[in-house]
Enzyme design. Sequence first.
Site, PDB file in Angstrom:
ATOM      1  CE  LYS A  22      -1.749   1.589   3.999  1.00 42.31           C
ATOM      2  NZ  LYS A  22      -1.383   2.971   4.310  1.00 42.31           N
ATOM      3  CG  ASN A  23       2.262   2.702   3.527  1.00 41.45           C
ATOM      4  OD1 ASN A  23       1.112   3.069   3.260  1.00 41.45           O
ATOM      5  ND2 ASN A  23       2.643   2.421   4.753  1.00 41.45           N
ATOM      6  CB  CYS A 118      -3.820  11.552  11.686  1.00 38.37           C
ATOM      7  SG  CYS A 118      -3.507   9.797  11.621  1.00 38.37           S
ATOM      8  NE  ARG A 123       0.640  10.551   9.860  1.00 43.16           N
ATOM      9  CZ  ARG A 123       0.210   9.497   9.153  1.00 43.16           C
ATOM     10  NH1 ARG A 123      -0.959   8.954   9.429  1.00 43.16           N
ATOM     11  NH2 ARG A 123       0.917   9.005   8.163  1.00 43.16           N
ATOM     12  CG  ASP A 308       3.216   1.537   9.527  1.00 45.41           C
ATOM     13  OD1 ASP A 308       3.472   1.790   8.345  1.00 45.41           O
ATOM     14  OD2 ASP A 308       2.930   2.417  10.369  1.00 45.41           O
ATOM     15  NE  ARG A 400      -7.395   4.567   5.182  1.00 46.93           N
ATOM     16  CZ  ARG A 400      -6.933   5.734   5.632  1.00 46.93           C
ATOM     17  NH1 ARG A 400      -7.380   6.214   6.783  1.00 46.93           N
ATOM     18  NH2 ARG A 400      -6.017   6.396   4.950  1.00 46.93           N
TER      19      ARG A 400
HETATM   20  C1  EPZ Z   1       4.413   6.862   6.213  1.00 50.82           C
HETATM   21  O1  EPZ Z   1       3.677   7.975   6.732  1.00 50.82           O
HETATM   22  C2  EPZ Z   1       3.417   5.704   6.134  1.00 50.82           C
HETATM   23  N1  EPZ Z   1       2.308   6.071   5.290  1.00 50.82           N
HETATM   24  C3  EPZ Z   1       2.900   5.386   7.544  1.00 50.82           C
HETATM   25  O2  EPZ Z   1       2.070   4.229   7.453  1.00 50.82           O
HETATM   26  C4  EPZ Z   1       4.072   5.050   8.437  1.00 50.82           C
HETATM   27  O3  EPZ Z   1       3.618   4.859   9.751  1.00 50.82           O
HETATM   28  C5  EPZ Z   1       5.087   6.201   8.431  1.00 50.82           C
HETATM   29  O4  EPZ Z   1       5.496   6.500   7.079  1.00 50.82           O
HETATM   30  C6  EPZ Z   1       6.337   5.881   9.236  1.00 50.82           C
HETATM   31  O5  EPZ Z   1       6.939   4.725   8.788  1.00 50.82           O
HETATM   32  C7  EPZ Z   1       2.471   6.029   3.939  1.00 50.82           C
HETATM   33  O6  EPZ Z   1       3.510   5.724   3.397  1.00 50.82           O
HETATM   34  C8  EPZ Z   1       1.283   6.391   3.115  1.00 50.82           C
HETATM   35  P1  EPZ Z   1       6.557  10.290   8.223  1.00 50.82           P
HETATM   36  P2  EPZ Z   1       4.285   9.459   6.694  1.00 50.82           P
HETATM   37  O7  EPZ Z   1       6.500  11.516   7.406  1.00 50.82           O
HETATM   38  O8  EPZ Z   1       5.007   9.661   5.424  1.00 50.82           O
HETATM   39  C9  EPZ Z   1       6.582  13.579  11.680  1.00 50.82           C
HETATM   40  C10 EPZ Z   1       0.169   2.885   7.779  1.00 50.82           C
HETATM   41  O9  EPZ Z   1      -0.268   2.343   8.801  1.00 50.82           O
HETATM   42  N2  EPZ Z   1       6.602  14.565  10.579  1.00 50.82           N
HETATM   43  O10 EPZ Z   1       7.791   9.459   8.159  1.00 50.82           O
HETATM   44  O11 EPZ Z   1       3.194  10.395   7.042  1.00 50.82           O
HETATM   45  C11 EPZ Z   1       5.223  12.881  11.776  1.00 50.82           C
HETATM   46  O12 EPZ Z   1       4.293  13.647  12.470  1.00 50.82           O
HETATM   47  C12 EPZ Z   1       0.687   4.332   7.823  1.00 50.82           C
HETATM   48  O13 EPZ Z   1       0.219   2.323   6.664  1.00 50.82           O
HETATM   49  C13 EPZ Z   1       6.744  15.906  10.878  1.00 50.82           C
HETATM   50  O14 EPZ Z   1       6.864  16.279  12.036  1.00 50.82           O
HETATM   51  O15 EPZ Z   1       5.302   9.369   7.914  1.00 50.82           O
HETATM   52  C14 EPZ Z   1       5.568  11.577  12.456  1.00 50.82           C
HETATM   53  O16 EPZ Z   1       5.568  11.751  13.825  1.00 50.82           O
HETATM   54  C15 EPZ Z   1       0.419   4.998   9.128  1.00 50.82           C
HETATM   55  N3  EPZ Z   1       6.741  16.789   9.850  1.00 50.82           N
HETATM   56  C16 EPZ Z   1       6.959  11.297  11.923  1.00 50.82           C
HETATM   57  O17 EPZ Z   1       7.486  12.531  11.429  1.00 50.82           O
HETATM   58  C17 EPZ Z   1       6.607  16.411   8.536  1.00 50.82           C
HETATM   59  O18 EPZ Z   1       6.598  17.268   7.636  1.00 50.82           O
HETATM   60  C18 EPZ Z   1       6.988  10.255  10.813  1.00 50.82           C
HETATM   61  O19 EPZ Z   1       6.227  10.704   9.737  1.00 50.82           O
HETATM   62  C19 EPZ Z   1       6.466  15.040   8.258  1.00 50.82           C
HETATM   63  C20 EPZ Z   1       6.471  14.130   9.294  1.00 50.82           C
END
Ligand code: EPZ
Length: 421
Positions: A22-23, A118, A123, A308, A400
């Site tokens: 998915k991701n 969320c 996020r 995850d 999802r």
């Molecule tokens: C991806 O989300 C995945 N989703 C998530 O999977 C996964 O949990 C996550 O990466 C971490 O591995 C998809 O790929 C669609 P991040 P993403 O940006 O890209 C903070 C699932 O269950 N952050 O690495 O949103 C954020 O708040 C989902 O399939 C900022 O602060 O994750 C978080 O605490 C859930 N500012 C951390 O970084 C930003 O601009 C990690 O977020 C971006 C992120």
Amino acid sequence: MDSILVTGNGPLSGQIPIAGAKNACLTLMPATLLSEEPLTLTNAPRLSDIRTMTALLQSLGAEVTSLQNGQVLAMSSHDLNNHVADYDIVRKMRASNLVLGPMLARLGHAVVSLPGGCAIGARPMDLHIHGLEALGAEIELRDGYLHAKAPRGLKGAVVDFSFASVGATENVMMAATLAKGTTVLKNAAREPEIVDLATCLRKMGARIEGDGTSVITIEGVDRLNGATHPVVTDRIELGTYMLAPAIAGGEVECLGGRLDLVASFAAKLEQAGVTVTETGQGLKVTRKGGPIRAVDVTTEPFPGFPTDLQAQMMALLATAEGTSVLEERIFENRFMHAPELMRMGARIDVQGGTARVTGVEQLKGAPVMATDLRASVSLILAGLAAEGETVVSRVYHLDRGYEHVETKLQAVGAKIERIRG
Ligand code: EPZ
């Protein structure tokens, strides 16, 4: 609303095919916006999130055709006619924000709704914005929408991320493929989905090096061509099904599974007393009797233990001998499954980002509620090992990210069915 009924039914045995990720698919699909030529994805998962991304791309004027029972996505962005990603779609799925970088690079402007809150954390998108502004974009937040423009095109730059964000790395990497000059992403995320995206972009003519490491270099080109690309295996679906025989006992082979995608997770399973074997077709997980041992887990960016799989691992550790300490370091609110597992008799003490899980002899079936995607499947796993019936409600969360979860688990002997709502 559908719910799922699971009855503990003893050890499992057989094979489960693992779908495309998915991701990975959710970041590969927006890559079509970077080129006028067709992009075709094979091994695509059949999930509601993929349908949401399809609707978003179609709302921008892209053609997206689902073929071969949904496993092939034929896409073309030859005639984009809209640069606004609407709140009504974006609020359903955060990954919609991955159209920002590609649209900005291809069209010179983009308007993308901020996703909003969320269940698992705030996020924000500050790292996405920081990276795109470093490439020369002007970004302004107005009425809940990010208004981004780069009238003279994007320009290569050095981007140093304060955190290895998956989404920010993907968004900025895609944008940098069409920027003038060279971009260097420092402290970039190293997830396999990013390597899969870079591999596909290279097939489209992009010049990218270093994906999979924390320093990625992208040399911009004038245009990208079309390509066909298979979506990488879903390591989170893989890990989830590896936990089924771990928690219920038995032996299951996950077809298409790759150890390199789940190495840190598999090591924790082995530590807990479960055997993981590479076969010619995937990964076999065996638990023949013997207790699960308590293990401590801390979630980290790849190659660390994936956040995850944290909820699913908690379900296993709720049945272990001894006390395990789970630390969630990626999201600030990702223990919402704990109170539901406690309804099944689990002993869990949550303090901020730390959960102390003291194993119990036997979980008990109960009606429980899914709060997010991974929490929902952790309750199903717990139900496989519980005495009696567990009814998991709000399973729209599950759909999802997991295709045909009942059929896949029934095939290895689980007693599980969907109750249509
Ligand atoms: C991806 O989300 C995945 N989703 C998530 O999977 C996964 O949990 C996550 O990466 C971490 O591995 C998809 O790929 C669609 P991040 P993403 O940006 O890209 C903070 C699932 O269950 N952050 O690495 O949103 C954020 O708040 C989902 O399939 C900022 O602060 O994750 C978080 O605490 C859930 N500012 C951390 O970084 C930003 O601009 C990690 O977020 C971006 C992120």
